[in-house]
Design a protein around this motif. Sequence first.
Motif, short mmCIF file in Angstrom:
data_model
loop_
_atom_site.label_atom_id
_atom_site.label_comp_id
_atom_site.label_asym_id
_atom_site.label_seq_id
_atom_site.Cartn_x
_atom_site.Cartn_y
_atom_site.Cartn_z
N GLY A 188 0.76 -1.34 -0.11
CA GLY A 188 -0.12 -0.01 -0.23
C GLY A 188 0.73 1.31 -0.12
O GLY A 188 0.12 2.23 -0.05
N ARG A 189 2.28 1.32 -0.11
CA ARG A 189 2.92 2.38 0.07
C ARG A 189 2.79 3.22 -1.23
O ARG A 189 3.09 4.63 -0.82
N PHE A 190 2.29 3.03 -2.20
CA PHE A 190 2.37 3.69 -3.44
C PHE A 190 1.08 4.45 -3.13
O PHE A 190 1.04 5.78 -3.55
N PHE A 191 -0.27 4.22 -2.71
CA PHE A 191 -1.29 4.76 -2.37
C PHE A 191 -0.92 5.81 -1.19
O PHE A 191 -0.97 7.05 -1.29
N ALA A 192 -0.33 5.22 -0.12
CA ALA A 192 -0.06 6.09 1.10
C ALA A 192 0.90 7.21 0.60
O ALA A 192 0.78 8.34 1.17
#
Length: 554
Positions: free
Chosen positions: A499-503
């Motif tokens: 989820g790091r791309f969205f975060a």
Amino acid sequence: MISDLSSEASVSATQVLLAACGLAVAYVVVTAFILPFLSHQGKYWSTQSWVGLQKQWFARYRAGANAVKNTRNMVIEGYEKFSRNNKTFVLPQFSTRPLLILPANKLNEFLSLPDDRVDPLLPNQESIATEYTVGSDISHGPHIDIVRRQLTRRLPLLTTDVYEELVFSMKDNWNADQHDWTTVKAYDTCQKIVSRAANRVFAGTELCRTPEFLEHSRLYAVAVFRTGGIMRLFPKPLHPIIAPIFQREIRKHLNICKRLALPNIRERLAHIQNTQKDSTYKAPVRAQADALQWMLEDLNELAKKDPSELDEHKIVRRLLLLNMVAIHTTSMVTTNTLLDLYSSPDKEEYVSGLREEVERVLRESGGEWTKTAINSMYRIDSAIRESMRYSDLGDVGMRREVIDPKGIDLSGGIHIPYGVRIAAPNHTIHRDSAFYGNNANEWDAFRFSRPREQYIEEVQAAGGDADRLDRVLEQKNQGLIATGADFLSFGHGRHSCPGRFFASQEMKLMLAHIVMNYEIEVVGGERPPNMLMNGACIPSQTAELRVKLRSGKA
């Protein structure tokens, strides 16, 4: 006579109760304190180098109790004595198994091992007592796959929605104007702002604008992490006994969220199922492109083989788990970034540099937030990454458990037997001058953007392709989403945070909007220290910000 019989029965019941209590205590003592020493693992631990251990009775258990408040000092001690010499060391843990801490030069080798030899899930499930909090039955499933598959791929389509919700939420939670300063709790309001924006993507417009759902989904996450943290302080045999005490708060927030979310979920499912039955059926516009919709579509397909996949209780828990993962760390990182930035002695220089970049990027993109515009904010990206490095969320990370019955072997003659839990010394790696230079113990907002911008300028001056170079640099640990053995905040390897791309997109949009539209001061001037507890590092609950709209901003 009857009185005597009653008295004897009472004495007998008391004796039975005392005997049962005695057996329970004996069971806990034997399983938690004696058997570990006699096991194969116990013999292994006796051959290893420990930190925080003193020559005294029950040394390991007293060291574990000390680790609750002093994990960071123990990790620093072990790093200086052992990690710098490429050796492992043992970090005591209270009421659970100790951790074998690997040096930085073994991390890539260790993380390349397959999951059937080293399990990445077991330690994380234990950290929040999954069985008693969110439920073990939702550890896998489409809600997890959605983050990896659909969310990242569709990020460019979600940018406008996320930004819009961030703006609305900041107005509601900060309630600032141009004339007077407003004082707000930093962590509390960041949680609420992040929660609303994340829920626009995870739960859709209707639920993200339902204040009661937002508040109780947030409190559900808080209750889960608090319960997991408390239960880690007790031996595992006691968990079934103490769990019901702490589950009450979790159930309370879960039930409220179910009441609010189920009408929306039922309506969406009806649309999905009607569409399948009748190819001419047109679902309403409100059947949105969000994680809840994608999850329900997948679950509806899975239910053809297993009807339990459409169990409403399970669906809501899955939605709240997505919420919990998306909101918890993101809100802590944004809080840390604001506290670090606005308490820095160089804050004027940093804020000015960030504003110049945001103004330039927006001008180049025609005033619209696009994926290209977000990716062009090197300084914004760097400031957040620097807070993830400097104000990290845990002293150790990437916990794994060896599940190969034969154990594993690493170079340098390191053998780690079955059942041993392993971790990386995140905090000390992030503060190591070998990786981050002589100012590794200082917060430098442009640490990662400065060399990046300088190199790109040189390439442009020489007539090279700066865009292509930037993509290469991002893969070499310059960008926020990049991971490495020297930057572990998102994990590293195959199981780095999906989820790091969205975060990162959400955090960058939030910081860009703040520096452009608000004046901020940290109440008291100095940055309040984060709370250290059992290896976790949590932003101060009492830290406050003074906020005011910039002149000319509505």
